[in-house]
Design a protein around this motif. Structure first.
Motif, mmCIF file in Angstrom:
data_model
loop_
_atom_site.group_PDB
_atom_site.id
_atom_site.type_symbol
_atom_site.label_atom_id
_atom_site.label_comp_id
_atom_site.label_asym_id
_atom_site.label_seq_id
_atom_site.Cartn_x
_atom_site.Cartn_y
_atom_site.Cartn_z
ATOM 1 N N LYS A 184 45.857 47.198 42.299
ATOM 2 C CA LYS A 184 45.343 45.825 42.383
ATOM 3 C C LYS A 184 46.375 44.897 43.014
ATOM 4 O O LYS A 184 46.042 44.055 43.862
ATOM 5 C CB LYS A 184 44.969 45.330 40.978
ATOM 6 C CG LYS A 184 44.324 43.964 40.970
ATOM 7 C CD LYS A 184 43.901 43.565 39.553
ATOM 8 C CE LYS A 184 43.239 42.191 39.550
ATOM 9 N NZ LYS A 184 42.822 41.788 38.174
ATOM 10 N N SER A 187 46.713 45.700 46.758
ATOM 11 C CA SER A 187 45.541 45.214 47.480
ATOM 12 C C SER A 187 45.665 43.728 47.788
ATOM 13 O O SER A 187 45.325 43.276 48.884
ATOM 14 C CB SER A 187 44.280 45.482 46.657
ATOM 15 O OG SER A 187 43.136 44.994 47.311
ATOM 16 N N ARG A 188 46.188 42.972 46.844
ATOM 17 C CA ARG A 188 46.339 41.529 47.033
ATOM 18 C C ARG A 188 47.487 41.187 47.973
ATOM 19 O O ARG A 188 47.437 40.177 48.690
ATOM 20 C CB ARG A 188 46.551 40.877 45.660
ATOM 21 C CG ARG A 188 46.881 39.405 45.690
ATOM 22 C CD ARG A 188 46.727 38.755 44.335
ATOM 23 N NE ARG A 188 47.648 37.652 44.149
ATOM 24 C CZ ARG A 188 47.560 36.472 44.742
ATOM 25 N NH1 ARG A 188 46.587 36.235 45.592
ATOM 26 N NH2 ARG A 188 48.450 35.517 44.493
ATOM 27 N N TYR A 189 48.523 42.025 48.012
ATOM 28 C CA TYR A 189 49.723 41.714 48.791
ATOM 29 C C TYR A 189 49.805 42.441 50.127
ATOM 30 O O TYR A 189 50.805 42.315 50.835
ATOM 31 C CB TYR A 189 50.979 41.993 47.955
ATOM 32 C CG TYR A 189 51.365 40.807 47.105
ATOM 33 C CD1 TYR A 189 52.287 39.875 47.554
ATOM 34 C CD2 TYR A 189 50.754 40.590 45.874
ATOM 35 C CE1 TYR A 189 52.621 38.768 46.786
ATOM 36 C CE2 TYR A 189 51.069 39.480 45.103
ATOM 37 C CZ TYR A 189 52.006 38.576 45.570
ATOM 38 O OH TYR A 189 52.321 37.465 44.826
ATOM 39 N N TYR A 295 37.853 39.924 48.472
ATOM 40 C CA TYR A 295 39.051 40.665 48.877
ATOM 41 C C TYR A 295 39.946 39.820 49.772
ATOM 42 O O TYR A 295 41.153 39.695 49.531
ATOM 43 C CB TYR A 295 38.653 41.952 49.599
ATOM 44 C CG TYR A 295 39.796 42.633 50.318
ATOM 45 C CD1 TYR A 295 40.768 43.325 49.604
ATOM 46 C CD2 TYR A 295 39.912 42.562 51.713
ATOM 47 C CE1 TYR A 295 41.835 43.932 50.253
ATOM 48 C CE2 TYR A 295 40.967 43.163 52.364
ATOM 49 C CZ TYR A 295 41.927 43.844 51.638
ATOM 50 O OH TYR A 295 42.981 44.437 52.284
ATOM 51 N N GLU A 298 41.452 36.462 48.165
ATOM 52 C CA GLU A 298 42.524 36.631 47.188
ATOM 53 C C GLU A 298 43.831 37.138 47.790
ATOM 54 O O GLU A 298 44.790 37.410 47.053
ATOM 55 C CB GLU A 298 42.054 37.587 46.083
ATOM 56 C CG GLU A 298 40.929 36.998 45.227
ATOM 57 C CD GLU A 298 40.346 37.997 44.243
ATOM 58 O OE1 GLU A 298 40.849 39.141 44.206
ATOM 59 O OE2 GLU A 298 39.397 37.638 43.536
ATOM 60 N N GLN A 299 43.899 37.250 49.101
ATOM 61 C CA GLN A 299 45.123 37.740 49.727
ATOM 62 C C GLN A 299 46.283 36.776 49.497
ATOM 63 O O GLN A 299 46.195 35.578 49.792
ATOM 64 C CB GLN A 299 44.907 37.944 51.229
ATOM 65 C CG GLN A 299 44.124 39.193 51.572
ATOM 66 C CD GLN A 299 44.822 40.460 51.080
ATOM 67 O OE1 GLN A 299 46.011 40.681 51.314
ATOM 68 N NE2 GLN A 299 44.072 41.290 50.368
#
Length: 315
Positions: A184, A187-189, A295, A298-299
């Motif tokens: 998780k 995925s965000r970073y 997706y 939220e980056q």
């Protein structure tokens, strides 16, 4: 928002702990950063029992070993005491997400601290302060920066970006270590990592796609070290542009041809140096709010630190 904890050289907060009885109060740390950060002041010299005022110390090249000695008395060596104090301090640094130090200090200087010969003449060497060198050796993942270097827009943005990333890493992964929390976070970073190093972006992706051969704690530790090492690299204009176009790719089916061209135009203006990074990002965020998926919305790359700090207004 709960303030992020940072360690800081005590003199930067206006505390009179320097050898001359004075301080080096930092307006930026106290008047700007303090809205987001809670400080833990540390003075290594005071920590090892020295007073203020006190005889000054410096780095000395003694038989090819860099030592901390009194300016007026080479027989007094404080190196071991400062290194021991660093080890003793580690437990109090467990909850911090970064460290701001004073430059040119034989105890706290992060880099390029002048080294002298034992006869008092300057050598052609420079080194790190004995205390902070030990902290950085024991905590290589910890973001550390000199207050003086925060006047450079790119170094300032890079340091604060690392602090916010490391703080989120601790809260979301280290507090609940699992493959799911690691996936998780990654995925965000992903795009923030890509902006700093495409090679590391691929390496970290392979780590996350664990085949089960690594224990989760070993995997998380390896990821942490590479992550923080990667984010320490200054993201180039070219790499920012690459990421901006990658994110634009998620919107192109939803945008009108005019809106798409507007985004391309401001990205190219950023490439040419006529606008700063905040301009294409602001327009990109505007369209992401309307058309972006969860997706892409939220980056971390889009808002790695509070907009009110204005850090991307100057890079």
């Amino acid at each position: 928002m709960k303030k992020i904890k940072l360690a800081i050289s005590s003199c930067l907060l206006g505390n009179k702990v320097r050898y001359d009885g004075g301080h080096k109060r930092s307006r930026y740390c106290l008047d700007v950063m303090s809205d987001w950060f809670e400080y833990l002041p540390i003075c290594p010299e005071m920590g090892i029992g020295m007073t203020s005022p006190r005889p000054p110390i410096r780095l000395v090249d003694s038989n090819n070993s860099i030592r901390v000695k009194l300016v007026e008395d080479n027989s007094s060596d404080f190196t071991n005491a400062l290194q021991s104090f660093a080890k003793q301090t580690l437990s109090s640094l467990r909850n911090i997400s970064g460290y701001i130090v004073i430059r040119n200090s034989p105890s706290c200087g992060m880099e390029r601290v002048k080294v002298y010969h034992e006869n008092g003449n300057p050598s052609n060497k420079s080194s790190q302060g004995a205390y902070i060198a030990e902290i950085m050796r024991l905590r290589p993942e910890l973001p550390v920066e000199e207050e003086g270097r925060l006047s450079d827009p790119k170094l300032r943005e890079n340091f604060i970006c690392r602090v916010f990333a490391y703080n989120e890493w601790k809260q979301s992964v280290l507090n609940a270590p699992s493959l799911q929390s690691l996936i998780k976070f990654h995925s965000r970073y992903k795009y923030l990592i890509m902006a700093h190093s495409y090679k590391s972006y691929k390496q970290l992706g392979r780590l996350v796609a664990n085949d089960g051969s690594k224990h989760i704690h070993a995997l998380i530790s390896e990821y942490e070290q590479l992550l923080m090492q990667t984010l320490k690299k200054i993201a180039s204009t070219k790499s920012h542009i690459n990421v901006l176009y990658h994110i634009l790719g998620y919107l192109k089916q939803s945008l009108t041809s005019e809106a798409k061209q507007d985004l391309i135009d401001v990205i190219e203006q950023y490439r040419q140096g006529t606008v700063t990074l905040i301009v294409p990002l602001t327009l990109l965020n505007h369209y992401i709010k309307q058309f972006g998926s969860d997706y892409i919305s939220e980056q971390a790359y889009l808002n790695p630190h509070p907009v009110d700090l204005g850090l991307r207004n100057y890079i």
